[in-house]
Design a protein around this motif. Structure first.
Motif, short mmCIF file in Angstrom:
data_model
loop_
_atom_site.label_atom_id
_atom_site.label_comp_id
_atom_site.label_asym_id
_atom_site.label_seq_id
_atom_site.Cartn_x
_atom_site.Cartn_y
_atom_site.Cartn_z
N VAL A 4 -4.64 -1.27 -2.60
CA VAL A 4 -5.29 -0.08 -3.11
C VAL A 4 -5.91 -0.40 -4.47
N LEU B 204 -9.68 0.71 -0.63
CA LEU B 204 -8.88 -0.45 -0.26
C LEU B 204 -9.73 -1.71 -0.38
N VAL C 25 0.83 -1.21 0.00
CA VAL C 25 0.00 0.00 0.00
C VAL C 25 0.87 1.26 0.00
#
Length: 255
Positions: free
Chosen positions: A227, A222, A26
């Protein structure tokens, strides 16, 4: 928003629990003054990501910087002193203290005046004035001398955000601020969140899409710890992938 400096940056964050990858590579940038929402279905990894950002968890891989300083290994209290403060999804307050006492204690600790609220409140004019401002800003003046345990739930959430602001954050992580708040108490809370200081950069984690779309100017989606996409509210509302995995068919009105 692109011209604003980045105050909080996560790069390639991975969090593994045994064989489970809860956060998968992420990357996230929070801009100065942002109103940034982190959304996703249950189990998307939102809480894990916030725990990484605030130091509750240490990432398996990746890095976190706050105002250019690497904070990846800093303890939670060290991050608070550097300007990153979090509210919690589940209310965490001292039931026997009043809002005034709670805020005086918080302000005194933040200003390193000790952990006793009563001398600070009685003799330190700056602490008393700061508490007065916070009580008014968060609509708590009318209940400031009542034990926290008797407060309506909406007022408890307001107090929790007031405590966070008492720490003078530059980055505020709001973890589901309206969770569990009855409909009749929500409006005051929503207005207060909308009126947070412009210089405080806010990352909001929230399931309530009405709040998300009214508050955020940037959104990160998310899914399964990854993501899915990021954009402004209009882009997110009209994104086919987001509609398919999260928003459903009842959210088109937000577009």
């Amino acid at each position: 928003m692109s011209a604003a400096p980045t105050v909080l940056s996560a790069r390639g964050l991975v969090m593994r629990f045994g064989g489970i990858t809860a956060t998968n590579n992420v990357t996230l940038d929070l801009k100065k003054g942002a109103r940034h929402a982190l959304i996703g279905p249950n189990g998307a990894g939102k809480t894990t990501l916030i725990n990484l950002l605030t130091g509750v968890l240490e990432p398996t891989e990746g890095s976190i910087t706050l105002e250019g300083l690497d904070i990846t290994r800093l303890a939670p209290h060290q991050r608070v002193h550097r300007g990153m403060v979090r509210t919690f999804q589940i209310n965490q307050l001292f039931d026997t203290l009043t809002p005034l006492q709670t805020l005086a204690l918080t302000v005194s600790q933040h200003r390193r005046l000790g952990t006793r609220w009563w001398p600070s409140l009685g003799s330190n004019q700056a602490v008393a004035e700061r508490c007065e401002v916070l009580l008014e800003q968060f609509h708590l003046t009318d209940v400031m001398n009542q034990p926290t345990r008797v407060l309506a739930y909406g007022k408890r959430r307001l107090l929790e955000i007031a405590i966070a602001l008492a720490c003078e954050p530059r980055v505020l992580l709001l973890d589901e601020p309206v969770a569990g708040v009855p409909a009749g108490e929500r409006e005051e809370l929503l207005q207060t969140v909308a009126a947070l200081p412009a210089d405080v950069s806010v990352l909001l984690i929230e399931h309530d899409m009405d709040l998300v779309f009214s508050f955020a100017n940037r959104m990160t989606v998310l899914v399964n710890g990854t993501v899915l996409t990021e954009g402004d509210p209009e882009q997110i509302a009209n994104d086919p992938q987001v509609k398919a995995v999260y928003l459903g068919h009842g959210e088109e009105a937000h577009g």
